[in-house]
Design a protein around this motif. Structure first.
Motif, PDB file in Angstrom:
ATOM      1  N   LEU A 139       0.860  -1.181   0.000  1.00 15.00           N
ATOM      2  CA  LEU A 139       0.000   0.000   0.000  1.00 15.00           C
ATOM      3  C   LEU A 139       0.895   1.227   0.000  1.00 15.00           C
ATOM      4  O   LEU A 139       1.569   1.523   0.981  1.00 15.00           O
ATOM      5  CB  LEU A 139      -0.928   0.015   1.215  1.00 15.00           C
ATOM      6  N   LYS A 144      -1.460  -0.204  -4.642  1.00 15.99           N
ATOM      7  CA  LYS A 144      -2.527  -0.141  -3.644  1.00 15.99           C
ATOM      8  C   LYS A 144      -3.286  -1.466  -3.606  1.00 15.99           C
ATOM      9  O   LYS A 144      -4.512  -1.515  -3.677  1.00 15.99           O
ATOM     10  CB  LYS A 144      -3.479   1.008  -3.961  1.00 15.99           C
ATOM     11  N   GLY A 181      -6.729   5.713   1.023  1.00 24.60           N
ATOM     12  CA  GLY A 181      -7.129   4.674   0.092  1.00 24.60           C
ATOM     13  C   GLY A 181      -8.591   4.284   0.262  1.00 24.60           C
ATOM     14  O   GLY A 181      -9.313   4.072  -0.718  1.00 24.60           O
TER      15      GLY A 181
END
Length: 202
Positions: A139, A144, A181
């Motif tokens: 990440l 991601k 995120g």
């Protein structure tokens, strides 16, 4: 005249019924108890006075180690786990065998990049339990994968809930990456797992 003492009779208590009930209760609690999964790595969450409980079902968890490594724990449902794995494999161009899919339903968490997941699933269960990933699930600004695991899980079932268990010593930038995120996929409601702190006396 000497007084005649009545003969004493011993009292016999039949304990059979009581033993039966005790063993029935013991068997019931053994069969219905949900044991806590062991953490892949030692994580000490921050303390709070919150008494809210996590939902029992449809819960996926993100563990964050003190070093900032991420682990993803999918939901328990085996068939839906396979759907999530298939979706991630399609997104990243990785195909999994039936044996690897079966192994995926039994692991406690994902702690490796998707490119290394096949090798991890091919390990024995003991080797999987003892394996400590040097990187965890990626990440960052470019990779991601952790967010993709969460997003693909929600596409399989949008009723899933997310809980985050971070260590008290985890650096804030790592948690910020996670929160940003989640914002990118419009997941704005989740639980933060904490340890219980005693309420201060009024």
């Amino acid at each position: 005249m000497a007084r005649v003492k009545p003969k004493r009779h011993g009292i016999v208590t039949d304990m059979t019924a009581m033993c039966d009930v005790a063993f029935l209760l013991l068997t019931f609690f053994i069969l219905t108890t949900q044991f806590k999964k062991p953490d892949v790595e030692q994580i000490q969450p921050p303390s709070s006075i919150s008494e809210k409980l996590l939902p029992d079902a449809s819960l996926m968890t993100v563990d964050v180690t003190p070093e900032g490594k991420f682990y993803f724990e999918p939901v328990e449902n085996a068939s839906e786990r396979i759907k999530i794995l298939n979706a991630m494999g399609k997104k990243y161009g990785v195909s999994f065998t039936d044996e690897e899919k079966s192994a995926f339903t039994r692991i406690s968490s994902v702690g490796v990049p998707i490119s290394q997941l096949k090798s991890f699933l091919d390990l024995s269960e003991d080797e999987q339990k003892n394996y400590k990933s040097p990187v965890g699930v990626p990440l960052g600004d470019t990779k991601k994968e952790l967010i993709d695991w969460i997003e693909q899980s929600l596409l399989v079932n949008n009723q899933y809930k997310l809980a985050i268990k971070g260590d008290v010593n985890t650096k804030y930038p790592r948690m910020k990456n996670l929160f940003e995120g989640l914002r990118d996929i419009d997941l704005l409601t989740f639980w933060l797992i904490t340890s219980q702190e005693t309420k201060p006396e009024q």
